[in-house]
Design an enzyme around this catalytic site. Sequence first.
Site, PDB file in Angstrom:
ATOM      1  N   ILE A  55       0.728  -1.264   0.021  1.00 21.59           N
ATOM      2  CA  ILE A  55      -0.055   0.017  -0.054  1.00 21.59           C
ATOM      3  C   ILE A  55       0.790   1.218  -0.058  1.00 21.59           C
ATOM      4  CG2 ILE A  55      -1.736   1.244   1.340  1.00 21.59           C
ATOM      5  CD1 ILE A  55      -2.333  -1.395   2.676  1.00 21.59           C
ATOM      6  N   CYS A  56       0.745   2.046  -1.040  1.00 21.22           N
ATOM      7  CA  CYS A  56       1.305   3.408  -1.126  1.00 21.22           C
ATOM      8  C   CYS A  56       0.509   4.396  -0.228  1.00 21.22           C
ATOM      9  CB  CYS A  56       1.496   3.742  -2.485  1.00 21.22           C
ATOM     10  SG  CYS A  56       2.414   5.386  -2.674  1.00 21.22           S
TER      11      CYS A  56
END
Length: 142
Positions: free
Chosen positions: A79-80
């Site tokens: 997840i960014c």
Amino acid sequence: MSSSSASSRKALSKIACNRLQKELVEWVIEVNGAAGTLYTNETYQLQVDFPEHYPMEAPQVIFLQPAPLHPHIYSNGHICLDILYDSWSPAMTVGSICISILSMLSSATAKQCPEDNDRYVKNCRNGRSPKQTRWWFHDDKV
């Protein structure tokens, strides 16, 4: 309270504490897409791994497979999201992380992988942690 009762209570507390510490090293949390969003009625699982120095250091949070199609979620579940890395604060909790991730999912306007998904996932094949990535946080729309 007798001394034997008090000592067994301490022993139970220590046993309970040890058990909880073992269980909290890794959590799996179910996330349900919010009504009225692209992810309505969809359920995903987040794996949360707590480092030794938590809460001074952010936990590692990834989506288990299948990860949602989202511009900031790679197909390997990474997840960014800045609060998981550069913007982490010890005041944050697992609950606040989940709220941020739900908000990120809810604000998406299209179900699509990040533009660099294939390259990123290929570079992570040997078990690379998302915490080893130098993220570039440039999109605050989703």
